[in-house]
Design a protein around this motif. Structure first.
Motif, PDB file in Angstrom:
ATOM      1  N   ARG A  21       0.936  -1.245   0.073  1.00 48.45           N
ATOM      2  CA  ARG A  21       0.457  -0.038   0.093  1.00 48.45           C
ATOM      3  C   ARG A  21       1.212   1.198  -0.053  1.00 48.45           C
ATOM      4  O   ARG A  21       0.156   2.400  -1.260  1.00 48.45           O
ATOM      5  N   ILE A  22       1.736   1.198   0.530  1.00 42.57           N
ATOM      6  CA  ILE A  22       2.721   2.371   0.645  1.00 42.57           C
ATOM      7  C   ILE A  22       3.647   2.833  -0.870  1.00 42.57           C
ATOM      8  O   ILE A  22       3.320   4.067  -1.072  1.00 42.57           O
ATOM      9  N   ILE A  23       4.171   1.404  -1.226  1.00 39.94           N
ATOM     10  CA  ILE A  23       4.578   1.923  -2.237  1.00 39.94           C
ATOM     11  C   ILE A  23       3.366   1.902  -3.401  1.00 39.94           C
ATOM     12  O   ILE A  23       4.087   2.856  -4.550  1.00 39.94           O
ATOM     13  N   ILE A  24       2.914   1.822  -3.131  1.00 33.25           N
ATOM     14  CA  ILE A  24       1.588   1.810  -4.383  1.00 33.25           C
ATOM     15  C   ILE A  24       0.784   3.243  -4.169  1.00 33.25           C
ATOM     16  O   ILE A  24       0.760   4.055  -4.754  1.00 33.25           O
ATOM     17  N   PHE A  25      -0.038   3.585  -3.152  1.00 37.92           N
ATOM     18  CA  PHE A  25       0.022   5.002  -2.815  1.00 37.92           C
ATOM     19  C   PHE A  25       0.516   6.182  -2.091  1.00 37.92           C
ATOM     20  O   PHE A  25       0.198   6.812  -1.829  1.00 37.92           O
ATOM     21  N   GLU A  26       1.587   5.988  -1.936  1.00 32.75           N
ATOM     22  CA  GLU A  26       2.334   6.703  -1.120  1.00 32.75           C
ATOM     23  C   GLU A  26       3.412   7.469  -2.307  1.00 32.75           C
ATOM     24  O   GLU A  26       4.220   6.537  -3.058  1.00 32.75           O
ATOM     25  N   ALA A  27       3.668   9.149  -2.496  1.00 26.16           N
ATOM     26  CA  ALA A  27       4.374   9.130  -3.411  1.00 26.16           C
ATOM     27  C   ALA A  27       5.367   9.729  -2.974  1.00 26.16           C
ATOM     28  O   ALA A  27       6.761  10.022  -3.110  1.00 26.16           O
ATOM     29  N   GLU A  28       5.960   9.833  -1.555  1.00 24.07           N
ATOM     30  CA  GLU A  28       7.211  10.544  -0.381  1.00 24.07           C
ATOM     31  C   GLU A  28       8.169   9.487  -0.281  1.00 24.07           C
ATOM     32  O   GLU A  28       8.867   9.407   0.550  1.00 24.07           O
ATOM     33  N   THR A  29       8.256   8.143  -0.503  1.00 24.94           N
ATOM     34  CA  THR A  29       8.526   6.896  -0.533  1.00 24.94           C
ATOM     35  C   THR A  29       9.581   7.128  -1.822  1.00 24.94           C
ATOM     36  O   THR A  29       9.058   7.388  -2.791  1.00 24.94           O
ATOM     37  N   GLY A  32       7.747   3.985  -3.811  1.00 29.52           N
ATOM     38  CA  GLY A  32       6.447   4.735  -4.219  1.00 29.52           C
ATOM     39  C   GLY A  32       6.569   5.937  -5.591  1.00 29.52           C
ATOM     40  O   GLY A  32       5.996   6.002  -6.099  1.00 29.52           O
ATOM     41  N   ALA A  33       7.900   6.583  -5.619  1.00 31.89           N
ATOM     42  CA  ALA A  33       8.398   7.330  -6.721  1.00 31.89           C
ATOM     43  C   ALA A  33       8.693   6.374  -7.762  1.00 31.89           C
ATOM     44  O   ALA A  33       8.024   6.919  -8.375  1.00 31.89           O
ATOM     45  N   ALA A  34       9.245   6.012  -7.410  1.00 31.03           N
ATOM     46  CA  ALA A  34       9.270   4.909  -8.704  1.00 31.03           C
ATOM     47  C   ALA A  34       8.982   4.239  -9.446  1.00 31.03           C
ATOM     48  O   ALA A  34       8.767   4.536 -10.470  1.00 31.03           O
ATOM     49  N   PHE A  35       7.745   3.457  -8.374  1.00 27.37           N
ATOM     50  CA  PHE A  35       6.805   3.149  -8.898  1.00 27.37           C
ATOM     51  C   PHE A  35       5.835   4.185  -9.515  1.00 27.37           C
ATOM     52  O   PHE A  35       5.294   3.669 -11.010  1.00 27.37           O
ATOM     53  N   ILE A 133       1.332  12.627 -11.899  1.00 21.28           N
ATOM     54  CA  ILE A 133       2.611  13.049 -12.008  1.00 21.28           C
ATOM     55  C   ILE A 133       2.937  13.929 -11.417  1.00 21.28           C
ATOM     56  O   ILE A 133       4.264  14.727 -11.143  1.00 21.28           O
ATOM     57  N   PHE A 134       1.476  14.894 -10.715  1.00 23.49           N
ATOM     58  CA  PHE A 134       2.273  16.150  -9.201  1.00 23.49           C
ATOM     59  C   PHE A 134       2.458  15.268  -8.640  1.00 23.49           C
ATOM     60  O   PHE A 134       3.369  15.502  -7.553  1.00 23.49           O
ATOM     61  N   ARG A 135       2.255  13.707  -8.166  1.00 19.06           N
ATOM     62  CA  ARG A 135       2.381  13.246  -7.153  1.00 19.06           C
ATOM     63  C   ARG A 135       4.091  12.674  -6.662  1.00 19.06           C
ATOM     64  O   ARG A 135       5.318  13.744  -6.244  1.00 19.06           O
ATOM     65  N   VAL A 136       4.749  12.266  -8.485  1.00 19.43           N
ATOM     66  CA  VAL A 136       5.844  11.557  -8.217  1.00 19.43           C
ATOM     67  C   VAL A 136       6.456  12.823  -8.436  1.00 19.43           C
ATOM     68  O   VAL A 136       7.831  13.201  -7.736  1.00 19.43           O
ATOM     69  N   LEU A 137       6.804  14.781  -9.057  1.00 23.84           N
ATOM     70  CA  LEU A 137       7.386  15.188  -8.626  1.00 23.84           C
ATOM     71  C   LEU A 137       6.732  16.003  -7.838  1.00 23.84           C
ATOM     72  O   LEU A 137       7.840  17.559  -7.864  1.00 23.84           O
ATOM     73  N   ARG A 138       6.670  15.527  -6.372  1.00 21.10           N
ATOM     74  CA  ARG A 138       7.022  16.583  -5.388  1.00 21.10           C
ATOM     75  C   ARG A 138       5.614  17.852  -5.460  1.00 21.10           C
ATOM     76  O   ARG A 138       5.943  18.155  -4.329  1.00 21.10           O
ATOM     77  N   MET A 139       5.024  17.524  -6.739  1.00 21.07           N
ATOM     78  CA  MET A 139       4.161  18.957  -6.979  1.00 21.07           C
ATOM     79  C   MET A 139       3.094  19.083  -5.882  1.00 21.07           C
ATOM     80  O   MET A 139       1.570  19.496  -6.546  1.00 21.07           O
ATOM     81  N   VAL A 140       3.302  18.820  -4.851  1.00 21.57           N
ATOM     82  CA  VAL A 140       1.931  18.559  -3.843  1.00 21.57           C
ATOM     83  C   VAL A 140       1.236  20.182  -3.440  1.00 21.57           C
ATOM     84  O   VAL A 140       0.458  19.858  -3.433  1.00 21.57           O
TER      85      VAL A 140
END
Length: 297
Positions: A21-29, A32-35, A133-140
């Motif tokens: 769940r952390i890998i799929i739904f979280e982007a701050e790890t 998760g970012a790689a996924f 992509i907004f989450r991956v680029l940390r554009m929270v």
């Protein structure tokens, strides 16, 4: 140092379901970012394949290859969708969410293509999933601004409704007035058409396909255009005020394990949507958050 070791020990006690769940739904790890990056690349590749398949020359030469490619992507996305449902605590809630519905709609056209020819072209809807992509680029902060805007619109819906009702009344009044002043000989052949003129004039669009000719009509037109500039500022002020109130807290990409709601503050203990207790988080030296087990697990 001891706190970091305790966090690592706690993270090691996470179940496979929690880690997934952390890998799929979280982007701050990092995982998760790689996924998410790999997922976006797959989405873009599948969309390009779908678009190329609609070109006759390419379809004649590489149609079979593109079909196999699409089925490979469909199988991968199906597995990803099922894993998402498995790792979240309330899969039905996620399935009914915005991204859950998008994920499902990305899969159905290929399977429907067995029965209806051409349905696979609807798979271009996958491009919507690139929103992650907004989450991956940390554009929270941009995602938060979208959330703030949505909250502001909800909070100001009554004021906006009153404002729109007032504008509707104005365009009906000015449209009827221009119908009486200009008449059918100047193009104002009916009240609905005159209302159309009032709308495009009040919104300062001014297509020019319908213009007043008489001096009185031009005077009314000038009044409507000036009034339009003043009206534009009204909803802006309402929404801005509501957005200022909504920006009292800053959110992250923390996800509720129960309902998959995003945008919880770092110090939040409970989900703002379903009220479930959030997994605790501690910031380590490396980027990202390490989720600690939930007391309910």
């Amino acid at each position: 140092m001891a706190q970091q070791e305790d966090s690592v020990d706690a993270a090691s006690r996470l179940t496979l379901r929690d880690r997934t769940r952390i890998i799929i739904f979280e982007a701050e790890t990092p995982a998760g970012a790689a996924f998410d990056i790999a997922l976006i690349i797959a989405i873009l590749a599948s969309v390009v394949a779908i678009m190329l398949d609609t070109v006759d020359v390419i379809h004649e030469r590489y149609g079979a290859v593109l079909m196999v490619t699409e089925w490979v992507f469909t199988v991968l996305f199906t597995i990803e969708y099922l894993v998402r449902l498995w790792c979240i605590r309330e899969p039905l809630r996620y399935a009914r969410s915005f991204f859950g519905l998008i994920d499902l709609l990305c899969l159905l056209p290929t399977y429907i293509g067995f029965f209806f020819v051409g349905a696979q072209n609807l798979l271009v809807i996958r491009i919507l999933r690139v929103l992650r992509i907004f989450r991956v680029l940390r554009m929270v902060r941009y995602v938060n601004e979208a959330n703030f805007l949505l909250e502001a619109l909800k909070a100001s819906r009554r004021k906006i409704t009153v404002f729109i009702s007032t504008v509707f009344a104005l365009v009906v009044i000015f449209g009827s007035l221009m119908y009486l002043i200009e008449g059918t000989e100047n193009g104002f052949t009916s009240i609905p058409k005159s209302v159309y003129w009032a709308v495009i004039t009040l919104t300062t669009v001014g297509y020019g396909d319908l213009t007043p000719v008489t001096p009185l009509g031009q005077a009314v037109s000038t009044l409507v255009m000036v009034l339009g500039y003043g009206i534009i500022a009204v909803p802006t002020g309402i929404i801005t005020m509501e957005m200022t109130q909504a920006q009292q807290r800053r959110n992250t990409t923390r996800v509720c394990a129960a309902c998959s709601a995003e945008g919880h503050a770092r110090d939040a203990r409970f989900c703002y949507r379903c009220g479930a207790e959030l997994p605790r988080s501690q910031k380590l030296g490396e980027p990202g958050l390490i989720e600690l087990p939930n007391a309910r697990d």
